[in-house]
Design a protein around this motif. Structure first.
Motif, PDB file in Angstrom:
ATOM      1  N   LEU A  78       0.869  -1.132   0.169  1.00 26.90           N
ATOM      2  CA  LEU A  78       0.217   0.232  -0.048  1.00 26.90           C
ATOM      3  C   LEU A  78       1.127   1.343  -0.292  1.00 26.90           C
ATOM      4  O   LEU A  78       0.408   1.880  -0.707  1.00 26.90           O
ATOM      5  N   GLN A  79       1.860   1.734   0.219  1.00 27.42           N
ATOM      6  CA  GLN A  79       3.126   2.035   0.836  1.00 27.42           C
ATOM      7  C   GLN A  79       3.517   2.642  -0.229  1.00 27.42           C
ATOM      8  O   GLN A  79       4.238   3.062  -0.926  1.00 27.42           O
ATOM      9  N   GLU A  80       4.255   1.273  -0.456  1.00 28.49           N
ATOM     10  CA  GLU A  80       5.648   1.445  -1.751  1.00 28.49           C
ATOM     11  C   GLU A  80       5.251   1.049  -3.572  1.00 28.49           C
ATOM     12  O   GLU A  80       6.072   1.542  -4.470  1.00 28.49           O
ATOM     13  N   GLY A  81       3.673   0.449  -3.253  1.00 24.81           N
ATOM     14  CA  GLY A  81       3.071   0.240  -5.370  1.00 24.81           C
ATOM     15  C   GLY A  81       3.867  -1.254  -5.324  1.00 24.81           C
ATOM     16  O   GLY A  81       4.686  -2.391  -3.932  1.00 24.81           O
ATOM     17  N   PRO A  82       4.724  -1.977  -5.925  1.00 21.67           N
ATOM     18  CA  PRO A  82       4.072  -1.626  -7.484  1.00 21.67           C
ATOM     19  C   PRO A  82       2.423  -1.087  -7.443  1.00 21.67           C
ATOM     20  O   PRO A  82       1.503  -1.761  -6.682  1.00 21.67           O
ATOM     21  N   ALA A  83       2.229  -0.189  -8.610  1.00 21.71           N
ATOM     22  CA  ALA A  83       0.561   0.241  -8.186  1.00 21.71           C
ATOM     23  C   ALA A  83       0.122   0.216  -9.439  1.00 21.71           C
ATOM     24  O   ALA A  83       0.807   0.957 -10.899  1.00 21.71           O
ATOM     25  N   SER A  84      -1.420  -0.005 -10.143  1.00 21.73           N
ATOM     26  CA  SER A  84      -1.603   0.118 -10.922  1.00 21.73           C
ATOM     27  C   SER A  84      -2.717   1.208 -11.022  1.00 21.73           C
ATOM     28  O   SER A  84      -3.657   1.153 -10.037  1.00 21.73           O
ATOM     29  N   ALA A  85      -3.141   1.764 -12.402  1.00 27.64           N
ATOM     30  CA  ALA A  85      -4.189   3.218 -12.248  1.00 27.64           C
ATOM     31  C   ALA A  85      -5.150   1.775 -12.618  1.00 27.64           C
ATOM     32  O   ALA A  85      -5.216   1.313 -14.146  1.00 27.64           O
ATOM     33  N   VAL A  86      -6.695   2.107 -12.000  1.00 31.28           N
ATOM     34  CA  VAL A  86      -7.777   1.636 -12.960  1.00 31.28           C
ATOM     35  C   VAL A  86      -8.422   2.146 -12.851  1.00 31.28           C
ATOM     36  O   VAL A  86      -8.913   3.287 -11.393  1.00 31.28           O
ATOM     37  N   THR A  87      -9.691   2.731 -13.359  1.00 33.12           N
ATOM     38  CA  THR A  87     -10.782   3.826 -13.314  1.00 33.12           C
ATOM     39  C   THR A  87     -12.236   2.528 -13.341  1.00 33.12           C
ATOM     40  O   THR A  87     -13.032   1.925 -14.365  1.00 33.12           O
ATOM     41  N   ALA A  88     -12.785   2.661 -12.056  1.00 32.69           N
ATOM     42  CA  ALA A  88     -13.947   1.909 -11.590  1.00 32.69           C
ATOM     43  C   ALA A  88     -15.512   2.116 -12.543  1.00 32.69           C
ATOM     44  O   ALA A  88     -15.268   3.323 -13.333  1.00 32.69           O
ATOM     45  N   THR A  89     -16.037   1.344 -12.730  1.00 27.58           N
ATOM     46  CA  THR A  89     -17.332   1.911 -13.732  1.00 27.58           C
ATOM     47  C   THR A  89     -18.143   1.822 -12.508  1.00 27.58           C
ATOM     48  O   THR A  89     -18.876   1.096 -11.314  1.00 27.58           O
ATOM     49  N   LEU A  90     -19.451   2.628 -13.274  1.00 21.31           N
ATOM     50  CA  LEU A  90     -20.831   2.757 -12.134  1.00 21.31           C
ATOM     51  C   LEU A  90     -22.108   1.416 -12.861  1.00 21.31           C
ATOM     52  O   LEU A  90     -21.749   1.665 -13.736  1.00 21.31           O
ATOM     53  N   GLY A  91     -21.543   0.564 -11.732  1.00 20.57           N
ATOM     54  CA  GLY A  91     -22.464  -0.635 -11.970  1.00 20.57           C
ATOM     55  C   GLY A  91     -21.586  -1.229 -12.440  1.00 20.57           C
ATOM     56  O   GLY A  91     -20.072  -1.306 -12.323  1.00 20.57           O
ATOM     57  N   THR A  92     -22.031  -2.698 -12.852  1.00 21.73           N
ATOM     58  CA  THR A  92     -20.447  -4.205 -13.168  1.00 21.73           C
ATOM     59  C   THR A  92     -20.370  -4.267 -14.507  1.00 21.73           C
ATOM     60  O   THR A  92     -19.084  -4.660 -14.915  1.00 21.73           O
ATOM     61  N   ASP A  93     -21.081  -3.605 -15.048  1.00 16.85           N
ATOM     62  CA  ASP A  93     -20.813  -3.173 -16.063  1.00 16.85           C
ATOM     63  C   ASP A  93     -19.589  -3.188 -17.151  1.00 16.85           C
ATOM     64  O   ASP A  93     -19.533  -1.983 -16.410  1.00 16.85           O
TER      65      ASP A  93
END
Length: 166
Positions: free
Chosen positions: A38-53
Motif C-alpha cells: 500500500l505504501q510503496e507499490g508497485p501500483a496500477s491505475a484503474v478507473t471503476a465503473t458505475l455498475g458492473t458492466d
C-alpha cells in the motif's frame, strides 16, 4: 539521524518479514506485506465503473490498484472485478475508509466475514475485509464516499500464501 531511522525501519521490516508464519499469526505477516505494497507499490491505475458492466479487473498479485471512483448519485463510487482462481479467504485492503460490497458474477451478495477500519501494525490500512470467495469472477463495489481514489490490495489469507512465489 535520517540514516539511523531508515536503518531501524529496514531492520524492523526485515524482522516482521522474517517472522511471517514463524512466531506470529499468519494474518500479521499478511498485514505487514499489505502495508508495504500500500505504501510503496508497485501500483496500477484503474478507473471503476458505475455498475458492473465492463468493470476493470484487479488481481491478487502483490500490487496496489489505485481505483479512481466515478460520480454516483450519493457520492464517489465504482466497481471493479476480481477473478478468484481458487476458493479461499481473501483479504481486501484499502487505504481509505470506504464502504465495500461484493457480489458474484450472477449478482448474489457475498458476505464479508470480518471488517476493520485499521490494522495494528500499519496506519496506511484504513480498510481490512476478510471475504470467503469461490472460484470465479466477483464484483467489488466501493462507496459512496467523498474519496476520489482508493488504493486497493488483495491478498490470499491462507497459510500456504508464501508457497506460490517461487
Amino acid at each position: 539521524m535520517k540514516k539511523k531511522l531508515l536503518a531501524a525501519f529496514l531492520l524492523s521490516t526485515a524482522l516482521v518479514s522474517a517472522g511471517c508464519g514463524d512466531d506470529h499469526p499468519e494474518e500479521e505477516g499478511v498485514d505487514a506485506e499489505a502495508c508495504e505494497h500500500l505504501q510503496e507499490g508497485p501500483a496500477s491505475a484503474v478507473t471503476a465503473t458505475l455498475g458492473t458492466d465492463a468493470a476493470p479487473a484487479i488481481r491478487a498479485d502483490h500490487r496496489r490498484y489505485d481505483v479512481t471512483l466515478a460520480d454516483g448519485p450519493d457520492g464517489k463510487q465504482g466497481a471493479v472485478s476480481f477473478a478468484a482462481d481458487e476458493a479461499a479467504d481473501y483479504v481486501i485492503y484499502t487505504n481509505a475508509d470506504v464502504d465495500l460490497s461484493i457480489t458474484t458474477a450472477s449478482g448474489v451478495a457475498v458476505e464479508i466475514e470480518e471488517s476493520a477500519s485499521s490494522s495494528e501494525g500499519c496506519a496506511d490500512i484504513k480498510g481490512r475485509h476478510v471475504v470467503p470467495l469461490t472460484v470465479g469472477t466477483h464484483y467489488l463495489t466501493f462507496g459512496p464516499t467523498s474519496a476520489a481514489t482508493v488504493g486497493v490490495l488483495i491478498e490470499e489469507s491462507h497459510d500456504e500464501h508464501h508457497g506460490h512465489e517461487h
